[in-house]
Scaffold this active site. Structure first.
Site, PDB file in Angstrom:
ATOM      1  CE1 TYR A  96      -4.152   1.008  -0.639  1.00 15.48           C
ATOM      2  CE2 TYR A  96      -3.600   2.658   0.994  1.00 15.48           C
ATOM      3  CZ  TYR A  96      -4.411   2.211  -0.025  1.00 15.48           C
ATOM      4  OH  TYR A  96      -5.483   2.962  -0.442  1.00 15.48           O
ATOM      5  NE  ARG A 150      -7.662  13.667  -4.327  1.00 14.38           N
ATOM      6  CZ  ARG A 150      -7.915  12.793  -3.346  1.00 14.38           C
ATOM      7  NH1 ARG A 150      -8.596  11.698  -3.578  1.00 14.38           N
ATOM      8  NH2 ARG A 150      -7.480  13.037  -2.139  1.00 14.38           N
ATOM      9  CE  LYS A 168      -8.178   1.248   2.035  1.00 14.45           C
ATOM     10  NZ  LYS A 168      -8.361   2.638   1.698  1.00 14.45           N
ATOM     11  CD  GLU A 239      -8.753   3.335  -1.576  1.00 17.62           C
ATOM     12  OE1 GLU A 239      -9.682   3.148  -0.762  1.00 17.62           O
ATOM     13  OE2 GLU A 239      -7.605   3.626  -1.218  1.00 17.62           O
ATOM     14  CG  ASP A 240      -7.060   6.794  -3.972  1.00 17.99           C
ATOM     15  OD1 ASP A 240      -7.429   7.348  -2.922  1.00 17.99           O
ATOM     16  OD2 ASP A 240      -5.942   6.279  -4.103  1.00 17.99           O
ATOM     17  CG  ASP A 262     -10.589   3.845   3.852  1.00 17.79           C
ATOM     18  OD1 ASP A 262     -10.992   3.794   5.026  1.00 17.79           O
ATOM     19  OD2 ASP A 262      -9.387   3.911   3.552  1.00 17.79           O
ATOM     20  CG  ASP A 263     -10.022   7.920  -0.422  1.00 22.15           C
ATOM     21  OD1 ASP A 263      -9.031   7.351   0.046  1.00 22.15           O
ATOM     22  OD2 ASP A 263     -10.423   7.744  -1.584  1.00 22.15           O
ATOM     23  CG  ASN A 409      -0.313   9.752   4.385  1.00 16.18           C
ATOM     24  OD1 ASN A 409       0.413   9.705   5.360  1.00 16.18           O
ATOM     25  ND2 ASN A 409      -1.571   9.338   4.393  1.00 16.18           N
TER      26      ASN A 409
HETATM   27  P1  NAI Z   1      -6.524  17.819  -1.521  1.00 15.63           P
HETATM   28  O1  NAI Z   1      -5.490  18.209  -2.507  1.00 15.63           O
HETATM   29  O2  NAI Z   1      -7.922  17.574  -1.947  1.00 15.63           O
HETATM   30  O3  NAI Z   1      -6.608  18.961  -0.396  1.00 15.63           O
HETATM   31  C1  NAI Z   1      -5.523  19.716   0.044  1.00 15.63           C
HETATM   32  C2  NAI Z   1      -6.050  20.908   0.803  1.00 15.63           C
HETATM   33  O4  NAI Z   1      -4.936  21.635   1.315  1.00 15.63           O
HETATM   34  C3  NAI Z   1      -6.831  21.886  -0.066  1.00 15.63           C
HETATM   35  O5  NAI Z   1      -7.912  22.397   0.665  1.00 15.63           O
HETATM   36  C4  NAI Z   1      -5.838  23.024  -0.310  1.00 15.63           C
HETATM   37  O6  NAI Z   1      -6.461  24.289  -0.474  1.00 15.63           O
HETATM   38  C5  NAI Z   1      -5.051  22.992   0.985  1.00 15.63           C
HETATM   39  N1  NAI Z   1      -3.764  23.604   0.792  1.00 15.63           N
HETATM   40  C6  NAI Z   1      -2.876  23.381  -0.192  1.00 15.63           C
HETATM   41  N2  NAI Z   1      -1.830  24.217  -0.075  1.00 15.63           N
HETATM   42  C7  NAI Z   1      -2.068  24.975   1.018  1.00 15.63           C
HETATM   43  C8  NAI Z   1      -1.351  26.028   1.650  1.00 15.63           C
HETATM   44  N3  NAI Z   1      -0.194  26.436   1.194  1.00 15.63           N
HETATM   45  N4  NAI Z   1      -1.879  26.566   2.751  1.00 15.63           N
HETATM   46  C9  NAI Z   1      -3.054  26.137   3.227  1.00 15.63           C
HETATM   47  N5  NAI Z   1      -3.775  25.142   2.686  1.00 15.63           N
HETATM   48  C10 NAI Z   1      -3.284  24.586   1.579  1.00 15.63           C
HETATM   49  O7  NAI Z   1      -5.961  16.583  -0.759  1.00 15.63           O
HETATM   50  P2  NAI Z   1      -6.739  15.535   0.166  1.00 15.63           P
HETATM   51  O8  NAI Z   1      -7.233  14.413  -0.591  1.00 15.63           O
HETATM   52  O9  NAI Z   1      -7.721  16.252   1.012  1.00 15.63           O
HETATM   53  O10 NAI Z   1      -5.548  14.963   1.051  1.00 15.63           O
HETATM   54  C11 NAI Z   1      -4.764  15.820   1.859  1.00 15.63           C
HETATM   55  C12 NAI Z   1      -3.715  15.004   2.543  1.00 15.63           C
HETATM   56  O11 NAI Z   1      -4.332  14.160   3.493  1.00 15.63           O
HETATM   57  C13 NAI Z   1      -2.918  14.084   1.610  1.00 15.63           C
HETATM   58  O12 NAI Z   1      -1.551  14.231   1.877  1.00 15.63           O
HETATM   59  C14 NAI Z   1      -3.351  12.730   1.993  1.00 15.63           C
HETATM   60  O13 NAI Z   1      -2.300  11.801   1.873  1.00 15.63           O
HETATM   61  C15 NAI Z   1      -3.701  12.921   3.446  1.00 15.63           C
HETATM   62  N6  NAI Z   1      -4.585  11.878   3.941  1.00 15.63           N
HETATM   63  C16 NAI Z   1      -4.259  11.304   5.111  1.00 15.63           C
HETATM   64  C17 NAI Z   1      -4.991  10.262   5.608  1.00 15.63           C
HETATM   65  C18 NAI Z   1      -4.641   9.672   6.928  1.00 15.63           C
HETATM   66  O14 NAI Z   1      -3.773  10.134   7.594  1.00 15.63           O
HETATM   67  N7  NAI Z   1      -5.291   8.642   7.381  1.00 15.63           N
HETATM   68  C19 NAI Z   1      -6.117   9.712   4.845  1.00 15.63           C
HETATM   69  C20 NAI Z   1      -6.452  10.460   3.667  1.00 15.63           C
HETATM   70  C21 NAI Z   1      -5.686  11.489   3.235  1.00 15.63           C
END
Ligand code: NAI
Length: 559
Positions: A96, A150, A168, A239-240, A262-263, A409
């Protein structure tokens, strides 16, 4: 170039429920009773597991390890799962995130054999027939479905997204003991907007742009309806999908079909769980009631907003109304504090947009923190080192024990490293990240970081849903999963001040979560299997544990 649909849609040879677990041929050199003369004479004085691990560890790159494990799964599925279960912390990051990302990016180039089901946009109008090509439909219990739009942080990978579904499902099998023959990886090949794949002669998918919303909606409605008809007992895990589609299809289908995302829901649930334990530690240190937590989200994408919505339950569980809960949550995106008066605000950001801030736009995180005074700072922004020394020290100046969860991540996108968070808070931080960090010594004391890994949650939600035959995955099932995970810490983990249990206990944790999910399904009257209603918790837990599939490798040499 059109890929022959016979390859594309035909049930895979190697991972089909039938093929994958056919006992190996009597000439298999590892079967003791029929060891052919060609086998090494001293094979049975060696430990084949050790040999496999040595071979795995000899591979130079993550992708080579992935390919090796994939081959092992095809040759010896039981051995593959035993190795996975015995070496979870080493192997999960290969199957994963992060290595599966490399596997997806390169899938058309490393492809060996069919290993999941593709349903393409060209199948629209006869999706049911395509699904029926999967053998043992009646046995299928769980499908992980991606449209490849995505994949992790890698963008639109089109038909290369299939390994995310396969990986997964391997974690469902390892984590919850779901029977491998009941799992079904699906990639919806709807085209891709990534031009380089259209030009790659080895690309395995359809060379067209993704459909517009109307065409995609028609496809998705037909797909979900066909899934229910062909696989009547199956749980669909999305997923994704791209952010907007992830939210939209969850909303469209959650009350109609047995499905979850799950996301959105898994992440929300796992963070709620860690937050329940973190808030207890933080509130106890500050001597304040739990209801006084103030949570600031840095990052308002699908993960950020999904988690924020789930964290509403943290407050409603303490007796607050949803409106009161919402007022304790602030969100920040790349433009700063999200306020309702901002022009062109995306739909999914509106719920938490603040109506109580009247000043000039707060664009810097430091200024937002000074205004909000959060007890907890959660990062889902993908912005490496966004939680700088000033930010972390500011959090420590506001809180006896600040909660800081940099959840982006992989580590290369994480908002702050564990060691820095410890240093800048003088060890007071309550920390959980998205990616794993090592145990760290600070001022002579050993600190274990938490990891808000969805793998804690989704296997248990899947197992509980499947066993109870819940016809929907309700909010309460997801919420109770989080509470069960938070309550699963053993005495040793509690004494170490952890917010999550240790992942090596995943089977036991998943059984406890499945129990809570089944009970919630019963309360919500969505359980179609009413047999469990009369069982005590102890008896049901015992039943769940007995149902967990175990690999059998007694035919292999072991020392
Ligand atoms: P996304 O790209 O949809 O969202 C990113 C967000 O961050 C957007 O709202 C964007 O405006 C904001 N952002 C970007 N640059 C910024 C800046 N300079 N200042 C302030 N805000 C800023 O991404 P998504 O899908 O929401 O995922 C975000 C992160 O969460 C990823 O790294 C993903 O790996 C992580 N994640 C962690 C999980 C866990 O820990 N269990 C599970 C799912 C996601």
């Amino acid at each position: 170039m059109n890929i022959p649909s016979v390859i594309y849609n035909s049930p895979p040879r190697s991972t089909s429920p039938i093929h994958r677990f056919i006992p190996h041929s009597p000439t298999c050199p590892l079967l003791p009773s029929t060891t052919p003369p060609a086998s090494p004479p001293y094979l049975f004085t060696t430990d084949h597991r050790q040999r496999v691990l040595t071979q795995l560890r000899s591979k130079a790159t993550g992708l080579e390890k992935y390919i090796y494990l994939n081959g092992l799964k095809d040759r010896e599925p039981n051995l593959f799962y035993e190795i996975l279960l015995g070496n979870l912390l080493e192997i999960v990051p290969i199957l994963y995130t992060p290595t599966v990302g490399d596997a997806c990016s390169n899938y058309s180039h490393i492809w060996r054999r069919p290993e999941g089901l593709y349903v393409t946009i060209e199948n629209k109008g006869h999706i049911k027939e395509v699904l029926r090509s999967w053998p043992a439909a009646q046995a299928s219990r769980i499908a992980v479905v991606t449209d490849g739009s995505r994949i992790l942080g890698l963008g639109d990978l089109g038909a290369n997204g299939l390994p995310i579904s396969i990986g997964k499902l391997d974690l469902y099998i390892a984590g919850a003991g779901i029977k491998p023959t009941t799992t079904l990886p699906i990639c919806l090949d709807l085209g891709t907007n990534t031009q380089k794949f259209h030009e790659d002669p080895l690309y395995l998918g359809i060379r067209r742009k993704r459909p517009d919303t109307e065409e995609m909606d028609e496809f998705m409605h037909e797909f979900m309806e066909a899934m229910r008809e062909v696989f009547p007992q199956l749980l669909v895990q999305f997923e994704d999908f791209s952010t907007d589609n992830a939210f939209r299809y969850l909303d469209l289908f959650r009350n109609q079909y047995r499905c979850f995302n799950d996301d959105i829901q898994g992440t929300g649930s796992v963070v709620l769980s860690g937050f329940l334990n973190a808030a207890r530690l933080s509130a106890a240190a500050a001597g304040t009631p739990l209801t006084e937590q103030r949570i600031l989200f840095f990052g308002a994408g699908s993960a950020g907003i999904g988690v924020a919505k789930q964290l509403l339950s943290f407050f409603t569980l303490q007796g607050l109304s949803v409106e009161e809960a919402r007022s304790r949550i602030w969100t920040v995106d790349s433009k700063g504090l999200i306020t309702a008066d901002r022009k062109g605000l995306q739909e999914h950001k509106k719920f938490f947009a603040r109506t109580d801030y009247q000043g000039p736009p707060l664009t810097k995180l430091e200024d937002v923190i000074k205004y909000v005074k959060p007890t907890a700072l959660l990062g889902l922004s993908t912005v490496r080192n966004a939680f700088s020394e000033e930010i972390v020290r500011l959090m420590a100046s506001l809180n006896t024990r600040p909660i800081i969860f940099p959840l982006s991540n992989p580590v290369s996108l994480c908002e702050v490293d564990f060691e820095d968070a410890l240093k800048w808070t003088n060890g007071s931080v309550i920390f959980a990240s998205g990616s794993p960090y090592k145990v760290t010594e600070f001022n002579g004391k050993r600190y274990e970081p938490g990891q808000g890994n969805n793998m804690y949650i989704f296997p248990g939600i899947g197992l509980g849903t499947i066993l109870s035959k819940a016809n929907h995955v309700t909010d309460s099932m997801v919420e109770q999963a989080a509470i069960a995970l938070a309550g699963s810490l053993n005495a040793d983990e509690q004494a170490a001040g952890l917010v999550y249990p240790r992942l090596v206990r995943i089977r036991d944790i998943s059984a406890q979560i499945a129990l809570a999910v089944i009970r919630a399904a019963q309360k919500d009257n969505v359980d179609e299997n009413s047999l469990f209603r009369n069982l005590s918790d102890d008896a049901l837990l015992e039943y769940i544990r007995a149902k967990q599939w175990q690999p059998t490798t007694s035919h292999l040499p072991r020392l």
